[in-house]
Design an enzyme around this catalytic site. Structure first.
Site, mmCIF file in Angstrom:
data_model
loop_
_atom_site.group_PDB
_atom_site.id
_atom_site.type_symbol
_atom_site.label_atom_id
_atom_site.label_comp_id
_atom_site.label_asym_id
_atom_site.label_seq_id
_atom_site.Cartn_x
_atom_site.Cartn_y
_atom_site.Cartn_z
ATOM 1 N N HIS A 2 -3.622 -4.941 0.566
ATOM 2 C CA HIS A 2 -3.117 -5.290 1.906
ATOM 3 C C HIS A 2 -3.169 -6.805 2.129
ATOM 4 C CE1 HIS A 2 -2.554 -1.424 4.017
ATOM 5 N NE2 HIS A 2 -3.477 -0.970 3.188
ATOM 6 N N GLU A 49 -1.433 -8.573 4.053
ATOM 7 C CA GLU A 49 -1.224 -8.934 5.473
ATOM 8 C C GLU A 49 -2.548 -9.077 6.228
ATOM 9 O OE1 GLU A 49 -1.005 -5.956 4.316
ATOM 10 O OE2 GLU A 49 -1.894 -4.587 5.793
ATOM 11 N N CYS A 106 0.830 -1.209 0.000
ATOM 12 C CA CYS A 106 0.000 0.000 0.000
ATOM 13 C C CYS A 106 0.870 1.267 0.000
ATOM 14 C CB CYS A 106 -0.995 -0.037 1.150
ATOM 15 S SG CYS A 106 -2.344 1.132 0.899
#
Ligand code: MN
Length: 234
Positions: A211, A213, A108
């Site tokens: 994202h 994660e 990001c």
């Protein structure tokens, strides 16, 4: 051989005197087989060089906007909150890591830091600079996918994920506008917004606009991306 040590850049809040990464990044690196360590917002080139000597890879994390000063541009109306100490620290680390071909994963804000440090350009604000773009600030929780991206079949990203099109989450209003020299775009949304870049002929130097994660539990490709990164750091 020991597990690779992955340096994770942190959010830096000058008002609350806090420096911290979201736990998702720590968990994702650990799950992929790396040792996560949190890096300070370095404030000089010398400090950056010494900090990078401690790690086998650099994870540039998500966060707020990059100060227009570092873009050599005047601020547009859509610009959000900026923390110049964080910008300086991450731009230094990214530039130094590129120079020594240390593996880099940018997420990001991290893809934007990577792009700027390598000589690319970003949109300060997608809605005002690219009005025909879709809604890239999702109104669903971050663990859900939001829009599709096309993945370039001649890319490291494709080799890691093995898919031509995947769903990604989307929590951004900035994006890469010009791919830096020596890089290619590896993922694109249907509206033409660049969602991924990678450096050619690097050990591992890749950024994604989404994202992963936050989706390692809910989406299969996110874990594969972290695994590929940590393996490249060995
Ligand atoms: Mn998006």
């Amino acid at each position: 051989m020991g597990r690779p040590v992955i340096g994770i850049t942190a959010a830096h809040c000058t008002e609350e005197l806090k420096t911290f990464p979201r736990a998702f990044y720590i968990d994702s690196i650990r799950k992929a087989g790396g040792i996560p360590i949190v890096l300070p917002p370095v404030q000089s080139r010398d400090e950056g060089i010494e900090v990078l000597d401690l790690v086998d890879g650099l994870l540039l994390t998500g966060g707020g906007d990059i100060s227009p000063t570092y873009l050599n541009e005047d601020p547009l109306r859509g610009i959000g909150a900026c923390i110049p100490e964080r910008d300086l620290g991450e731009l230094l680390l990214s530039e130094l890591a590129l120079r020594k071909d240390l593996p880099i994963l940018g997420i990001c804000r991290g893809i934007q830091v990577l792009a700027i440090s390598a000589g690319g350009k970003i949109y300060q604000d997608i809605p005002s600079q690219h009005p025909e773009a879709i809604q890239h600030n999702q109104t669903a929780p971050r663990q859900y996918t939001w829009h599709k991206v096309d993945i370039d079949q001649k890319s490291l990203l494709f080799r890691l994920l093995g898919e031509k099109k995947i769903g990604v989450n989307s929590l951004h209003h900035q994006a890469v506008r010009e791919v830096p020299p020596g890089f290619q775009s590896n993922a694109m949304a249907m509206d033409g917004i660049i969602e991924g870049i990678e450096k050619l002929n690097a050990k591992f130097c890749l950024g994604v606009q989404w994202h992963p994660e936050s989706m390692t539990e809910t989406e299969q490709h996110s874990g594969a991306l972290f695994h590929g990164f940590v393996e490249a750091c060995r």
